[in-house]
Design an enzyme around this catalytic site. Structure first.
Site, PDB file in Angstrom:
ATOM      1  N   PRO A   2       8.513 -13.036   2.317  1.00  0.00           N
ATOM      2  CA  PRO A   2       9.326 -11.896   1.865  1.00  0.00           C
ATOM      3  C   PRO A   2       9.057 -10.655   2.711  1.00  0.00           C
ATOM      4  O   PRO A   2       7.909 -10.310   2.947  1.00  0.00           O
ATOM      5  CB  PRO A   2       8.887 -11.666   0.417  1.00  0.00           C
ATOM      6  N   GLU A   3      10.112 -10.026   3.197  1.00  0.00           N
ATOM      7  CA  GLU A   3       9.966  -8.766   3.923  1.00  0.00           C
ATOM      8  C   GLU A   3      10.379  -7.626   2.992  1.00  0.00           C
ATOM      9  O   GLU A   3      10.728  -7.843   1.840  1.00  0.00           O
ATOM     10  CB  GLU A   3      10.811  -8.811   5.201  1.00  0.00           C
ATOM     11  N   LYS A 155       1.295   5.717  23.266  1.00  0.00           N
ATOM     12  CA  LYS A 155       0.931   4.320  22.977  1.00  0.00           C
ATOM     13  C   LYS A 155       1.446   3.407  24.092  1.00  0.00           C
ATOM     14  O   LYS A 155       2.640   3.370  24.366  1.00  0.00           O
ATOM     15  CB  LYS A 155       1.523   3.871  21.643  1.00  0.00           C
TER      16      LYS A 155
END
Ligand SMILES: [Zn+2]
Length: 280
Positions: A2-3, A155
């Protein structure tokens, strides 16, 4: 697995059955899930009124009238099953059973047992180890292009990995990262710091869009489920690139062009899907 949209759909499906209801009986049918249940788990929940059900990242937060909060995670295979009355028998993967003063039975079923449940209090919720390092909610007001740009600055990790980092944005998983990068036309292998302000704006908008669209699909599955089994956790959803290697993407004829359709690569051990013709 499940997201975020599935977890949101589970919360919305459970809310009408639990909010304002007293838990008259709570049963724990095994000593642990991925982690042990907290001490006196059932005792601390029994008799409490559920004041609200909310989602934070992929956690379900059940707020109680004594200031307590149940934190639940569906793991890989967890689902919630709503039934109007007690079944004759429980499944061996039914691990927690909640009964409300309306007689409704909500069962947490989790075959692979990567799910978990913990108890805390509302005042300490932000300090809970599972929640304290989470970045902003992608559907909340705090999440925006400029905010995301600040979090990505400097990043050198691929943008795909940066979006999976829960401290940058909370609750995004493998599927919706591929979908959002596709929507915004950004190659998943680019370093996070290489994105322009315009690209980050587009990306933030795409994150919101793919999640909202999936939640809308979950909403239609909710309307269907009322006639069906009462199971909450998964629904059918159409993806643009995820799990569609070699197929044409919705926005170009890449399957017939030299790029050969949607590409699959592996980044940090997980599949990424993208269109080499549309994403730069
Ligand atoms: Zn394409």
């Amino acid at each position: 697995m499940p997201e975020l949209p599935e977890v949101e759909t589970v919360c919305r499906g459970l809310a009408p059955h639990l909010e304002g209801r007293r838990l008259v009986r709570v049963e724990q049918r095994r000593p642990n899930l991925r982690t042990p249940f907290p001490p006196r788990f059932c005792e601390r929940l029994t008799g409490r009124v559920v004041t609200s059900l909310r989602r934070r990242a992929k956690y379900i937060l059940m707020h109680l009238d004594d200031g307590g909060v149940l934190i639940a995670h569906l793991g890989m295979s967890g689902r919630m099953i709503i039934a109007p009355e007690r079944p004759d028998a429980f499944d061996k993967h039914d691990h927690v059973v909640f009964e409300t003063d309306a007689g409704t039975i909500v069962t947490f079923n989790d075959a692979r047992r990567f799910g978990l449940m913990d108890l805390t209090v509302a005042d300490a919720l932000g300090d809970h180890p599972m929640l304290r390092n989470l970045g902003p909610e992608p559907l909340g007001n705090e999440f925006s292009g400029p905010d995301l740009a600040r979090r990505l600055a400097g990043k050198i990790t691929p943008i795909k990995a940066a979006l999976l980092d829960q401290s940058i944005v909370a609750g995004l998983g493998n599927i919706y990262v591929s979908e959002a990068l596709y929507r915004s036309g950004i190659l998943p292998t680019r370093t996070a710091a290489s994105l322009t302000a315009g690209e980050v704006d587009r990306l933030a908008g795409a994150v919101r869009e793919v999640l909202e669209r999936a939640i809308a699909a979950g909403g239609s599955s909710l309307r269907d489920y009322r006639q069906a089994s009462g199971e909450l956790g998964y629904f059918q959803h159409q993806f643009a690139v995820y799990d569609r290697e070699g197929e044409g993407c919705p926005d170009c004829d890449c399957d017939r062009a030299r790029t050969g359709g949607v590409q699959r690569i592996v980044q940090s051990g997980r599949s990424t899907f993208f269109c080499a013709a549309r994403q730069r």
